[in-house]
Design a protein around this motif. Sequence first.
Motif, short mmCIF file in Angstrom:
data_model
loop_
_atom_site.label_atom_id
_atom_site.label_comp_id
_atom_site.label_asym_id
_atom_site.label_seq_id
_atom_site.Cartn_x
_atom_site.Cartn_y
_atom_site.Cartn_z
N VAL A 131 -0.98 55.61 21.02
CA VAL A 131 -0.01 56.22 21.54
C VAL A 131 1.20 55.69 21.10
O VAL A 131 1.60 54.73 20.55
CB VAL A 131 0.08 56.05 23.15
CG1 VAL A 131 -1.13 56.69 23.77
CG2 VAL A 131 0.07 54.74 23.58
N ASP A 133 5.91 56.01 21.58
CA ASP A 133 6.88 56.36 22.52
C ASP A 133 7.95 57.18 21.91
O ASP A 133 9.02 56.87 21.84
CB ASP A 133 7.48 55.34 23.00
CG ASP A 133 8.70 55.65 24.09
OD1 ASP A 133 8.96 56.82 24.56
OD2 ASP A 133 9.40 54.73 24.05
N LYS A 481 3.36 62.09 27.08
CA LYS A 481 3.15 61.76 28.61
C LYS A 481 2.92 60.34 29.09
O LYS A 481 3.06 60.01 30.17
CB LYS A 481 2.21 62.74 29.03
CG LYS A 481 0.66 62.34 28.33
CD LYS A 481 -0.39 63.46 28.71
CE LYS A 481 -1.68 63.21 28.04
NZ LYS A 481 -1.58 63.22 26.48
N GLU A 482 2.32 59.58 28.14
CA GLU A 482 2.30 58.06 28.60
C GLU A 482 3.42 57.45 28.81
O GLU A 482 3.35 56.07 29.23
CB GLU A 482 1.52 57.59 27.49
CG GLU A 482 0.06 57.68 27.32
CD GLU A 482 -0.07 59.12 26.66
OE1 GLU A 482 0.78 59.67 26.13
OE2 GLU A 482 -1.42 59.55 26.70
N HIS A 488 8.64 63.43 31.06
CA HIS A 488 8.11 62.95 29.63
C HIS A 488 9.63 62.81 29.00
O HIS A 488 9.60 63.17 27.78
CB HIS A 488 7.47 63.95 28.91
CG HIS A 488 6.13 64.20 29.67
ND1 HIS A 488 5.19 65.27 29.18
CD2 HIS A 488 5.80 64.13 31.09
CE1 HIS A 488 4.13 65.32 29.99
NE2 HIS A 488 4.53 64.69 30.90
#
Length: 768
Positions: A131, A133, A481-482, A488
């Motif tokens: 993932v 950012d 979404k993490e 978001h």
Amino acid sequence: MKQNLNFQWSFLEGYSPLYLKEFPIGASKVDLPHTVKEVPLNYFSEASYQGLYCYEKYFDMENDLPVNFLVFEGAMLKIHVYLNGEDLGEHVSGFMPVKLDISKCLKKKKNRLLVVLDSREDPNVPPFGKVVDYLTFGGIYRPVYIESHAESYLKDILIEANSDGTLRIKPKIVGKEKPHYALYDAYHLVENFDENEHKVASPITPWDNSDKPKLYRLLVTVGKETSEFLVGFRDVEWKKDGFFLNGKPLKLRGLNRHQTFAYVGAALPASAQREDARILKKELGCNVVRTSHYGDDESFLDECDKLGLLVINEVPGWQYVGKNKEWRDNFFDLTKRLVLKERNHPSLIAYGLRIDESEDDEELNKGANKIQKELDPTRKSLGVRNFKESKCYDDIYAYNDFSCSSLEHGLDEPSSWKGAVGLPKLVTEHNGHMFPTKSFDPTDRRLEHALRHLRVMDDAYKYDDLCGAIGWCAFDYNTHKEFGSDDHICYHGVSSIHRNPKLAGYAYASQGERDVFQVSRLLQVGDVDECLLSNVYCFTNADYVDFYLGNEKIGRFYPDKEEFPHLPHPPIKIDDFIGDRFNEKLSPKDAERIKKALNLAATKGFSRMSAKEKFPVALVALKNHLSFNAFVAMYNKYIQNWGQRSAVYEFVAYRGGEEMARKKIGASTEFHYELRSMHEHLKNEATYDVSRIKIFKVDEYGTQMPYTSDVLTFETEGPIEVIGPKSVALQGGEHAVYVRSLPTSKESVATLTVKGVSGVAKIKLVVE
Ligand code: GAL
């Protein structure tokens, strides 16, 4: 010679082999920079812009030169290119240019260029694999052009220029010609020379971090062709006792920047990129920017050169290090391309060669340093880590210090960075996710956000051996979404996603030299729990401020050197709302005691005052036969309270003995919209142009109204278009739109009209 190819492309979502021959009817017409999908402000899925897309462009050649390259400055993520049916292969672009030799398949007329763009995240290409950012969006989002040459030409160059006038030039030439150099100061010839190592005899003005640093023009002639480079003569030194520019120590004070904007990702042209550099340098008072976590648009870097904004770049990445060969080969290839792309910018002071916050990986890190040193031995490297024991294979130890969790603590002692012994040290991130703050959050949170950034900056100035600190981050950004808030968005910026400053933005700005004066709150008692006044901070570089209630002067206030002893410009705290107005029949000593107690009651609340704080009241009451009610009456007389006729406060700030700013704050009764544009003259040149129009709802005192969510609609007349939705709700009393120019045959006037419940505002632009 350059031929731009940015207007009038045909664009299709999806891919079919049939498109390689011909596009079906109905393809949309688009201009570059382009995003494959316009997204909402927040709450969207990253899946919505990931897929295959096709672009087609017909063009005639404007010259007959024999050597031709097709250059994509940036397309996310991969492009498969076909020219006149010839397959030119698939190439990873992402944040790097792709340059293809098209000499053999180019025709004079009706060339058909077809690009199949793949915007899906590829786990074998950094920054992907896990993932991330931040979002990469999709599209041919930077300009495209054809670069044409005669048989003999300058292929590449590395220019090193030092403040003593020494030039070391490494040209790469195709053909047998030798280069000839001419150095100009604007249009005045300084010197002609032929050797690659040359000392300029005339005195040189060094390039520095002032607002208008000196840039010279170096003209390089090879055969029939002349290319121009902007050169800054400067010395950059990273030492274990700090950073030095031209031999002088400079504390680096800056912010990280993500290149993405609302609605269109990174797809905005040069003027928006340049504006970001200007905001960082001139509005936020930074002297350095970290282009986290990839290579930026050339026009952003060009503007940093022009504005004297120092740059630390970075290889594309985010925490994840791939173990397979394909990922690692891509990493090394992207590292090489980053260095080649950025090595001639005087503003670039170091390369970020480690995947941001990744584990130690000796092979990868040493490999990246080897590539950099071969291609650009003139600069140092750093690697950004988030653990203090990390091994360092770079020249500078960069550490993300997120330990600031309260007003008691800014940064950890740099001497506690175990891996950094004997190395120059730099904090490359702080704050960010530790205290996400929206421009529409309650005042107290926005204030604390600002104070936390100042606390870190204060420590950065305190530790002499620290080169500086770069905060996370300049602007809010859309993310996966993490990460981020529920919508978001990482609200980590000191400015909103629309680039309007939050209080923390003013805290940065106030450390710079441009006059800054911003009050932290509206002074409405109903805005604070228990109807208190709460402390007021002025973020300013004023020497002092005079504070009035109506026409009565309360007092003069000075920068808070106690709380922020090391900052160039500590904020001015206003914690006395009575001051010179106090007029009771008490001895001067008792008057001071009562005033102090009343101010504490107003800012802290009487019930929260300690026995020690309350004791003087009892003492004075006993001594002067005053009842508790008399104390309450004094409170109501001197302190604005719930339901009292509202008053207007005024701040008059002084700098160097002269009035610098004057600001009134009072209960508002009249409201209107205010529009401010970044520039009024839009030019369709290499690409379309944009102007950022800031929109604020303000009251009769010009104060931004933070709680409004008015719906605004945009109407345009003339050759302009609003990028993004044509109707928005204000957030935190602010918004900003980018207005783009449409092609026009003659210079035309265009108007943007903004309508909402508080009226209509208009702005006129000229488009050519
Ligand atoms: C860091 C990271 C940044 C950003 C930031 C948020 O760990 O390097 O990219 O995610 O946290 O505070």
